[in-house]
Write a protein that holds these residues in place. Sequence first.
Motif, PDB file in Angstrom:
ATOM      1  N   THR A 869      14.188   7.888   4.147  1.00 18.94           N
ATOM      2  CA  THR A 869      13.935   7.527   2.747  1.00 18.94           C
ATOM      3  C   THR A 869      15.203   7.765   1.922  1.00 18.94           C
ATOM      4  O   THR A 869      15.868   8.788   2.081  1.00 18.94           O
ATOM      5  CB  THR A 869      12.798   8.366   2.149  1.00 18.94           C
ATOM      6  OG1 THR A 869      13.134   9.749   2.281  1.00 18.94           O
ATOM      7  CG2 THR A 869      11.497   8.101   2.861  1.00 18.94           C
ATOM      8  N   TYR A 875       5.123   7.059  -0.803  1.00 18.58           N
ATOM      9  CA  TYR A 875       5.387   6.054   0.234  1.00 18.58           C
ATOM     10  C   TYR A 875       4.201   5.104   0.383  1.00 18.58           C
ATOM     11  O   TYR A 875       3.039   5.527   0.417  1.00 18.58           O
ATOM     12  CB  TYR A 875       5.667   6.770   1.551  1.00 18.58           C
ATOM     13  CG  TYR A 875       5.612   5.892   2.781  1.00 18.58           C
ATOM     14  CD1 TYR A 875       6.742   5.190   3.210  1.00 18.58           C
ATOM     15  CD2 TYR A 875       4.443   5.772   3.535  1.00 18.58           C
ATOM     16  CE1 TYR A 875       6.703   4.390   4.341  1.00 18.58           C
ATOM     17  CE2 TYR A 875       4.394   4.979   4.670  1.00 18.58           C
ATOM     18  CZ  TYR A 875       5.524   4.284   5.073  1.00 18.58           C
ATOM     19  OH  TYR A 875       5.482   3.502   6.191  1.00 18.58           O
ATOM     20  N   ILE A 924       5.456   8.184   9.926  1.00 16.19           N
ATOM     21  CA  ILE A 924       4.595   8.563   8.807  1.00 16.19           C
ATOM     22  C   ILE A 924       3.149   8.293   9.181  1.00 16.19           C
ATOM     23  O   ILE A 924       2.804   7.184   9.611  1.00 16.19           O
ATOM     24  CB  ILE A 924       4.961   7.760   7.546  1.00 16.19           C
ATOM     25  CG1 ILE A 924       6.346   8.156   7.061  1.00 16.19           C
ATOM     26  CG2 ILE A 924       3.932   7.960   6.451  1.00 16.19           C
ATOM     27  CD1 ILE A 924       6.417   9.540   6.461  1.00 16.19           C
ATOM     28  N   VAL A 932       6.875  11.700   0.077  1.00 12.68           N
ATOM     29  CA  VAL A 932       7.989  11.897   1.017  1.00 12.68           C
ATOM     30  C   VAL A 932       9.177  12.484   0.262  1.00 12.68           C
ATOM     31  O   VAL A 932       9.284  12.365  -0.960  1.00 12.68           O
ATOM     32  CB  VAL A 932       8.397  10.566   1.692  1.00 12.68           C
ATOM     33  CG1 VAL A 932       7.280  10.053   2.583  1.00 12.68           C
ATOM     34  CG2 VAL A 932       8.774   9.518   0.652  1.00 12.68           C
ATOM     35  N   GLN A 936      13.912  11.916   4.477  1.00 13.15           N
ATOM     36  CA  GLN A 936      12.860  12.120   5.477  1.00 13.15           C
ATOM     37  C   GLN A 936      12.801  10.913   6.423  1.00 13.15           C
ATOM     38  O   GLN A 936      12.736   9.765   5.985  1.00 13.15           O
ATOM     39  CB  GLN A 936      11.502  12.287   4.791  1.00 13.15           C
ATOM     40  CG  GLN A 936      10.350  12.542   5.757  1.00 13.15           C
ATOM     41  CD  GLN A 936       9.053  12.845   5.013  1.00 13.15           C
ATOM     42  OE1 GLN A 936       9.075  13.291   3.873  1.00 13.15           O
ATOM     43  NE2 GLN A 936       7.919  12.600   5.664  1.00 13.15           N
TER      44      GLN A 936
END
Length: 971
Positions: A869, A875, A924, A932, A936
């Motif tokens: 990210t 997200y 994820i 998030v 990440q």
Amino acid sequence: MKANKDFDLEIKPMAQTTDLYSNNPLIHRDRRLGLSSSEWVRSFSCVELKPLIVCRGPIRMEAMTVYEEMGISHYGILLSEKDSIVYPNALSPELRKLTDNNRVHRVPDYTGASKEERVERIGQIIQIAKDNGYDSIFAGYGFMAEDDEFVAAIEKAGLKFIGPCSATQRGAGKKDEAKRTALTVNVSVTPGIDNVTARTLIKKHPSREALVAVVKAEGLKVDKKVLDNKKLSLEELADKILMASYEKGLDLFSIEELCQQVKTECAEMFKNYPGSRIRLKAIGGGGGKGQRILGASLLTKKNPSAADIEKAAANAPGLVREVLGEVKATGVGDNKNVLIELNIEQTRHNEIQLLGNGDWCIALGGRDCSLQMHEQKLLEISVTQEGLAHEIDQAKKAGLKAQVKALESDLKVLKRMEEESERFGKAVGLDSASTFECIVDRDRHYFMEVNTRIQVEHRVTELVYSLKFTNPKDKNDFFVVESLVEAMALLALHKERLPRPERIARFGAGAEARLNATDCSLSPSAGGVIRYWSTPIEGEIRDDQGICIPNPDTGLFMRYTLAGAYDSNIALLLTKGEDRLDSYNHLAKVLRSTVLRGTNLATNLEFHYGLVNWFLGQNVMAKPTTRFVVPYLTLVGKLKEEANKLDVVFAFLAMKKHFAKLYAGDPEVAKSVSEILDRKGTLLTRPMEVLLKDPHLLAGWLSINKKNFKLEKGKLVWLRNPLVVLEETYEYLNMSFDPARPSAEVIWSHDNELLQNALQFYADLREKFGLAKEDYAKLNDMLGKDKPQGGFDKETWEKIQAAHQGYEIGNELFGILFLIADRTEFFDFRVEDDLEVTIPGYLTDPDLQAAMKKVLVPPPATKADEIVTPGGGMYYAQEAPGLPAFVKEGEHFEKGQPLFILEVMKMFNKVPAPFSGTVDKILIDGTEGIIVQKGQPIFKVTPDEKFVEVDPKELEKMKRETTGKYLEAIL
């Protein structure tokens, strides 16, 4: 506030305290009208008002402060738990002031994530007000401020809404209704379509009989007179039917059907306006939400083909889903209308502040809000008839004919906008504060929308105008209001009785910079912790929702976590002045003096400082358009890219070697030169390293210093004494000598001593020769003559020349900074004589813009087999609920293809693939609503191409080679 015929309540400044607002000229006024000796003034007291404040940010703190000054003691605030859920330590800083827990009320979120939750929240807020003895609700510029259903529910419950009534909200707050009203009262509007939902319904039911059948089949409540009225067009009838469907909570067409109709309308507009783009706007948007621009590929095509148009219009459905999702209008029964408007490319964003009581309406001048990015305003400045008249007079005296003509055009446009805004306000029965927003294209303007609320930038207007309310029966009996928040409270309680006020000029100009939690490229950056914030300087107006209120027990700064669950704003920094130049100079001083430190903290403080100084170096009366900021950032990125190639310490050492070689024939001179350069080393290199590290600081510095040098045959020539420029540079960087500050933050004492001795040396010589400070070239020429000047004897003259050479040697190094401007063509981005801004075409290239964004803020460190990210936020794996994910495991993706959506501070950002590859594994768990952190990992991937890291030694070699080439131009 000042009140009554004898000014018996003319207020003197309150005693200075450690309170954050002690330097704020907009508050600390006694606003208690009930204390006046005038019976008429006393009748407008608001002490009995009991408001519940349901907004957040600086406006909440401002309302609390103003209400207390008005003598309103029974008020409460609403807190959303969303802030502390996203970031556990993000407690509302206002609670440092409002310690009575009984007046603090909590809800999960201000509006709710769905229509059902929103309806539930409205009822919850009204019940909180009733249960706690509040008689009114103030929504500021928050989520509920422009919700006509919310306002109608408040009115139905017998409460007052401190803002425009529900009828005004419906007539002016919805963008489609406002546009139709504007047309009826002869207000200039942007070409486009305001009823695409009606056209969608007609596409599905293409006759009057078919539409009437829908009403009967769905049991919609539509007046029979409307159904029987043959004079109504099909589109008007469809609109009436749609309104009835919203009341019942029904959808008469699908979002997909709407998307296809928008696509058709866009294709038709592209045909009618070749070479133009189209703006899609959800009618319930605001603050940059719910807007997208379509058709970038057609900008350069005067005669686009049918295939070009079809390809451009094909993007419309996706954008429609985005804007509806952003304003949460995807639920069953939601009004999903989207405005389809011609995008005026070279446009400025001007707005008029309005105030009304339902009978009268008054315009309070304008604000230029053109400096924005992603529809989010950054820097706002006042625009008034008095201010423009003053600037026209100054330009005439200076013989600036092109500037006079440009300013006179602005004055005419402003007068027309003010006239139209008052006409519009009366047409919709405006009974509080609102803003009439326009786009300005040279000598034309187009009405854009009305914000039926107070604006974030309302204080800019408060700085230039106050309101004088006069007793109709006695012109000597009056009171003056300097706060729009106060005016809104007065209108809520005494609406019909308030006479039309007179606007009174206060200061000549006002400016506001929005301090946001954004990185160097202005991308949102939430979650940082503020650990220190310098105290406001004299005259600074800082609205920071209470972050700077110190610990009442220790007097120390209390750390604060920036939640960013809703928006990126940290504070509003305002200044005022006799004219715009004065206000800009003061704003530069405020920004320069502001020290903000924290953990994982990123702000746009340096961006603002660089930008304000860019205008100071060019012309503060410039006319930037809404397309200014991204090319400007791209140019700043080019500065950063070039600065990254340089090594200042290596340059200094190489310069020493150059002079050692130059004086090699005289060892004594060579030794003396080496010692002098050693003494000047840190004096020169420390500010250079700061400037090269931050391109925003460099951009501002280059702008205000562009008249201090010139290039002749590729060689740098100083037009001012470089030591004077050096002293000003330390001041510009807030590094002037101050023994009370840490030595790491200021010029070192031995460097300062050397610099001051040099400056005094030249000051003494100028006095001896009768020269002005600007006569550096003449002084330098005199000091180069063998024959003694100014009556000095030969021996003294030689000592003076030796001292001059010692003070000047090595200063060439500073010229490297100017060469960066030359290499990047920095000064080609400029303000012309007619105040228009010239933006070099290459800076509008999307690929270059994306590349420079990465230069300004390099992507997070990542492995070659990961996608991470770019920042923290919420997200989402798909474009909208019910739609497939952007990518699945095992799928191949192309560079630039959307991979996921990151919601940061109320904006939905599609994250494109930085390279082509294949998704091996999704890391994820889930598809939406997942928090998030920056960096990440989201996907494990196999890139199509292997990444090759550059050898650090090779990088160092390249930097030294580039630095060497720069030295050739200064030595």
